[in-house]
Scaffold this motif. Structure first.
Motif, PDB file in Angstrom:
ATOM      1  N   GLU A 110      34.804  35.773  42.126  1.00 43.75           N
ATOM      2  CA  GLU A 110      34.723  37.011  41.352  1.00 43.75           C
ATOM      3  C   GLU A 110      36.111  37.487  40.901  1.00 43.75           C
ATOM      4  OE1 GLU A 110      32.380  39.910  43.387  1.00 43.75           O
ATOM      5  OE2 GLU A 110      30.540  38.724  43.229  1.00 43.75           O
ATOM      6  N   THR A 111      36.996  37.834  41.815  1.00 45.50           N
ATOM      7  CA  THR A 111      38.322  38.314  41.426  1.00 45.50           C
ATOM      8  C   THR A 111      39.297  37.171  41.179  1.00 45.50           C
ATOM      9  OG1 THR A 111      38.970  38.511  43.745  1.00 45.50           O
ATOM     10  CG2 THR A 111      38.020  40.466  42.676  1.00 45.50           C
ATOM     11  N   HIS A 112      39.001  35.997  41.716  1.00 45.70           N
ATOM     12  CA  HIS A 112      39.847  34.824  41.554  1.00 45.70           C
ATOM     13  C   HIS A 112      39.008  33.583  41.826  1.00 45.70           C
ATOM     14  CE1 HIS A 112      39.830  35.589  45.894  1.00 45.70           C
ATOM     15  NE2 HIS A 112      40.063  34.304  46.025  1.00 45.70           N
ATOM     16  N   HIS A 113      39.609  32.448  41.642  1.00 48.80           N
ATOM     17  CA  HIS A 113      38.957  31.186  41.959  1.00 48.80           C
ATOM     18  C   HIS A 113      39.697  30.523  43.118  1.00 48.80           C
ATOM     19  CE1 HIS A 113      37.071  30.564  37.677  1.00 48.80           C
ATOM     20  NE2 HIS A 113      36.689  31.686  38.259  1.00 48.80           N
ATOM     21  N   GLN A 150      42.413  31.129  37.173  1.00 44.28           N
ATOM     22  CA  GLN A 150      41.045  30.718  36.855  1.00 44.28           C
ATOM     23  C   GLN A 150      41.033  29.511  35.910  1.00 44.28           C
ATOM     24  OE1 GLN A 150      38.810  34.180  35.590  1.00 44.28           O
ATOM     25  NE2 GLN A 150      38.970  35.144  37.600  1.00 44.28           N
ATOM     26  N   TYR A 151      41.607  28.403  36.400  1.00 43.79           N
ATOM     27  CA  TYR A 151      41.655  27.172  35.618  1.00 43.79           C
ATOM     28  C   TYR A 151      40.243  26.670  35.328  1.00 43.79           C
ATOM     29  CZ  TYR A 151      46.577  27.135  36.982  1.00 43.79           C
ATOM     30  OH  TYR A 151      47.894  27.469  37.168  1.00 43.79           O
ATOM     31  N   LEU A 161      46.503  17.940  36.926  1.00 49.03           N
ATOM     32  CA  LEU A 161      46.809  18.752  35.751  1.00 49.03           C
ATOM     33  C   LEU A 161      45.714  19.798  35.565  1.00 49.03           C
ATOM     34  CD1 LEU A 161      48.508  19.134  33.100  1.00 49.03           C
ATOM     35  CD2 LEU A 161      46.927  17.482  32.045  1.00 49.03           C
ATOM     36  N   PHE A 162      46.110  21.037  35.249  1.00 49.14           N
ATOM     37  CA  PHE A 162      45.160  22.131  35.073  1.00 49.14           C
ATOM     38  C   PHE A 162      45.472  22.872  33.774  1.00 49.14           C
ATOM     39  CE2 PHE A 162      45.697  21.585  39.638  1.00 49.14           C
ATOM     40  CZ  PHE A 162      44.393  21.572  40.112  1.00 49.14           C
ATOM     41  N   ALA A 222      47.025  30.894  26.987  1.00 48.14           N
ATOM     42  CA  ALA A 222      46.524  29.795  27.818  1.00 48.14           C
ATOM     43  C   ALA A 222      47.679  29.157  28.569  1.00 48.14           C
ATOM     44  CB  ALA A 222      45.814  28.770  26.948  1.00 48.14           C
ATOM     45  N   THR A 223      47.370  28.634  29.756  1.00 50.80           N
ATOM     46  CA  THR A 223      48.390  28.066  30.635  1.00 50.80           C
ATOM     47  C   THR A 223      48.078  26.610  30.937  1.00 50.80           C
ATOM     48  OG1 THR A 223      48.758  30.215  31.672  1.00 50.80           O
ATOM     49  CG2 THR A 223      49.523  28.292  32.879  1.00 50.80           C
TER      50      THR A 223
END
Length: 840
Positions: free
Chosen positions: A446-449, A471-472, A483-484, A493-494
């Protein structure tokens, strides 16, 4: 308020198991009670006998948490994820029906004894055909593990109680996910969230957080009645009497409560502590229950005499209708079967189709008059499977002459982006990458992965796990690193790369794309990182984050792949031959040499077929797998204008699928060691499931001919000869394709001695296949001599040994003319002449 009946003798507890979860089940004929618990023993009690039970202790299993029984066998699930079937009479262990990677929490057997439902800490509920475990289906709509699973009495519905408090009811023509019906409970909590079906199958009872008992109708998925004021502690078990007139409930307050169904009133209370499971005898006035102390109680004459007549009644309707249970309408009594059927019809009209239809099939009552023609208007014949009128009465969209003129351009359908090796969300989890190196998956918190990277070779690399605030949503994995990338809606985007091993203290790096640009697909090789973006840019980085090349793709980006210095990009091109879908175009380039190998060439996909995955083989040949189940390799791709797509395997023609024996598809993983590596998906599954499934591999099999079927007029020997011929023909074509790919590789690199030896070996293998084909032609007779000679000319023979072997084959079958011609070819080759040149 109420006390135990004076005409009943309080039963004594029978020590059955060690303290802990203790479960029980009657056989449908009521002759036996089977109990299982936290120790490794199973007890089989014979009803109406006070002797010692039969004890089953294989010593292999421990921690039984679920049990289901038929007259001939019983099935138990264990905390270590195993589900086994035992023989009821002998107690001998039989078949392992299913294995889960996480603890099993409950099992249920359909009333007809054909299907088994297994609830576990996994995100799927498995439905297994008991007599044929290959027929396994998966219910995947819960976001967490399941605590309970139950079949309705007719086997048309399965109710799944998830630990997050959602109750899912899946079934023929209907399906519903209900929130707020059951409590959130830990998997090992003694409180129950089980949906307990009324014997008529139109309703189920559940324990509420208020410690009341609610009855829900399947016709509208609403609470119709409540049993209130029975318990001051959590409810731990519920059980309807076999005819539905009474309900028993147990609670953590040390009470068993007997309820009347019609009025929802309490008839009696009984003081028994720690009760966690209840079961009525199928026909007698008897209730059995187990406790967390490991004891079994068999309470004969449980219902007092002044209410015992309730058990003598025939099957009664669930308390979901107004008025008395025996409803009278228009002076005609509606039978219970009618009411049950009507409730299911209403549920089906409100629900949606479900995969359980394919598993359990439809009851005859469901087949006949599923939607009734109440007013005689005759519209039923035109209803579709969802009870709605189809649009067959409407004009065709293209119209007909004089009726409709089509105007405006058709918007072609473009191919959506693909990240090879990834899957959609399954609940709160999804695979970001799954290949031969390992797997990367993420869990939505929810708040993060949270991201987990797991390797097959744990001696080479260690698994790792990290919290992911970015949140990749895409990932690549190989022997060098992981790699993400992400595509957030509120920022740039990252791209993030983490090498597995470096000689510096920290070598991972992160970079951001320009504002408003997202990543459509990622690729990772041993030399470069590639990203195709929503701006149709191809961005190439070195492994340590240096931007190496940026250019705009000529077509809308779909996906990409990479191997060593080569990258392959695929995008949407012009509209294809069907006029409705865009064709796919691919480009292959050598980044290091800045050379284009193939430029905007067509990806060979038939109409209505989509690309499922793209990857390079371990030898560096581009491969694709499409939605029809065909694996193709790109031949001669290093030479501009010479590339073509060659099928290596059509999975729909696998021998294991012949005759419709199996219903399965294959999720592509890789091409390596001249094999197709994949994950077998059973039934209607589209993507790999959790926990990580096992990989399977298949040999290549170029689609030359379908499965050979013996003709009625054909002898067994002739059929065998024909099958052998087809087999060798496929091996010959396949061998030539693989030899061609290997030869191209050697010509483009500095071939080693071992590689040159390997190429010679491949040539010899093809020649051996040709000799076997030659032998078949020789056995067929002299009239097949022309084809036999043609096979000889195809030999790769370098030193004359294979031609000599071919001459001996002709000699063996007394084909003198053919032998002479073979020796002539051998002479020409010795003299450096072509096979068709005239000898002096």
């Amino acid at each position: 308020m109420f006390s135990m009946s004076s005409d009943a003798i309080r039963p004594r507890g029978r020590p059955a198991h060690t303290p802990g979860t203790t479960t029980l089940a009657y056989t449908p004929d009521g002759k036996r009670i089977i109990t299982a618990g936290s120790n490794s023993a199973i007890r089989i009690y014979t009803v109406d006998q006070d002797g010692e039970p039969k004890t089953v202790d294989e010593g292999l299993l421990d921690g039984y948490v679920g049990i289901g029984a038929t007259n001939d066998s019983f099935i138990v699930g264990t905390e270590d994820g195993q589900v086994w079937q035992f023989n009821t009479l002998s107690g001998k262990i039989g078949t392992q029906l299913v294995r889960c990677a996480l603890p099993v929490r409950d099992v249920a057997v359909s009333r007809d004894g054909q299907w088994l439902a297994v609830a576990s800490d996994e995100l799927t509920v498995k439905l297994v055909k008991i007599e044929n475990q290959i027929e396994t289906k998966y219910l995947r709509d819960q976001l967490t593990g399941a605590k309970h699973v139950t079949f309705d009495p007719k086997g048309r519905f399965v109710a799944v109680s998830a630990i997050d408090g959602f109750l899912s009811v899946r079934g023929t023509g209907a399906g519903k996910k209900l929130d707020g019906v059951i409590r959130k409970l830990e998997p090992d909590a003694e409180a129950t969230s089980r949906a307990v079906w009324h014997p008529d199958g139109t309703a189920f009872a559940v324990a509420e957080a208020t410690r009341d008992i609610a009855v829900y109708s399947i016709s509208n998925w609403k609470k119709e009645k409540s049993f209130t004021g029975g318990h001051t502690g959590d409810i731990t078990a519920l059980s309807w009497a076999p005819n539905g007139t009474l309900l028993a409930s147990a609670g953590a307050d040390g009470q068993i409560v007997l309820w009347e169904t019609r009025t929802q009133s309490i008839l009696h209370r009984f003081d028994f502590g720690n009760v966690i499971n209840l079961a009525w005898h199928p026909t007698n006035n008897s209730l059995s229950f187990t406790t967390s102390d490991g004891e079994l109680f068999i309470y004969d004459k449980f219902v007092p005499k002044d209410h015992e007549a309730q058990l003598q009644k025939s099957l009664q309707a669930a308390p979901i209708y107004p008025g008395p249970l025996n409803d009278i309408s228009n002076n005609v009594q509606q039978t219970l079967a009618d009411r049950s059927r009507d409730a299911i019809k209403r549920a089906a009209r409100r629900g949606s189709p479900d995969e359980l239809d394919d598993i359990l099939g439809d009851d005859e009552e469901m087949e006949d008059n599923f939607v009734e023609d109440d007013d005689g208007a005759g519209y039923v014949e035109d209803l579709n499977e969802y009870g709605k009128r189809p649009n067959g009465h409407l004009d065709d969209l293209d119209g007909s002459d004089g009726k409709r003129i089509f105007s405006g351009a058709v918007q072609p359908k473009s191919h959506p982006p693909i990240q090879p090796g990834s899957t959609p969300w399954a609940g709160s989890r999804r695979y970001l990458c799954l290949n031969l190196t390992g797997a990367v998956w993420t869990v939505d918190q929810e708040t993060h992965h949270t991201v987990t990277v797991e390797f097959y070779d744990r001696e080479l690399h260690r698994d790792f796990h990290f919290t992911d605030p970015y949140q990749y949503d895409k990932a690549c994995l190989n022997e060098n690193g992981t790699l993400f990338s992400n595509s957030p809606s509120d920022g740039p985007a990252t791209i993030f790369y983490r090498p597995h091993e470096t000689w510096t203290t920290r070598a991972d790096w992160r970079t951001q794309l320009p504002e408003g640009e997202g990543v459509r697909a990622l690729a990772l090789s041993a030399s470069y990182i590639v990203a195709v973006t929503t701006k149709d840019y191809v961005r190439v980085y070195t492994l340590f984050g240096t931007p190496y090349r940026v250019y705009r793709q000529k077509s809308q980006a779909v996906t990409c792949a990479a191997w060593r210095d080569y990258i392959m990009t695929i995008g949407n091109g012009p509209v294809g031959s069907d006029g409705r879908h865009t064709s796919l175009r691919y480009t292959i380039e050598n980044v290091k040499r800045d050379e284009i190998c193939q430029n905007e060439d067509v990806v060979a996909l038939p109409s209505e077929t989509r690309l499922q995955s793209v990857f390079f083989s371990d030898h560096g040949d581009p491969c694709i797998y499409d939605t029809t189940g065909v694996l193709l390799v790109l031949q001669h791709w290093r030479t501009p204008g010479q590339a073509r797509w060659v099928p290596l395997l059509d999975t729909k023609q696998l021998a294991r699928l012949a005759g419709g024996r199996k219903e399965e598809t294959y999720w592509p993983v890789a091409v390596a060691e001249d094999k197709f590596h994949c994950i077998i998906l059973k039934g209607g599954d589209k993507n790999p499931y959790f926990p990580r499934p096992l990989l399977s591999e298949f040999d290549f099999q170029v689609p030359i001919s379908s499965h050979a079927v013996r003709d009625s007029n054909e002898s067994e020997e002739a059929a065998s000869e024909r099958n052998a011929s087809v087999k060798f023909e496929e091996a010959f074509v396949r061998g030539n394709v693989l030899l061609s790919l290997f030869r191209d590789l050697l010509e483009s690199t500095n071939a080693t001695a071992s590689q040159r030896t390997e190429m010679a070996r491949k040539e010899v293998e093809i020649d051996k296949t040709l000799l076997q084909m030659l032998a078949i032609e020789c056995r067929e007779g002299e009239e097949r001599g022309m084809k036999a000679l043609e096979l000889v000319t195809m030999l790769n023979d370098r030193n004359g040994k294979m031609l000599e072997a071919a001459a001996k084959v002709a000699q063996r079958y007394e084909r003198g003319v053919l032998e002479d011609k073979i020796r002539e070819i051998a002479e020409r080759r010795v003299m450096g002449m072509d096979d068709d040149d005239e000898l002096a």
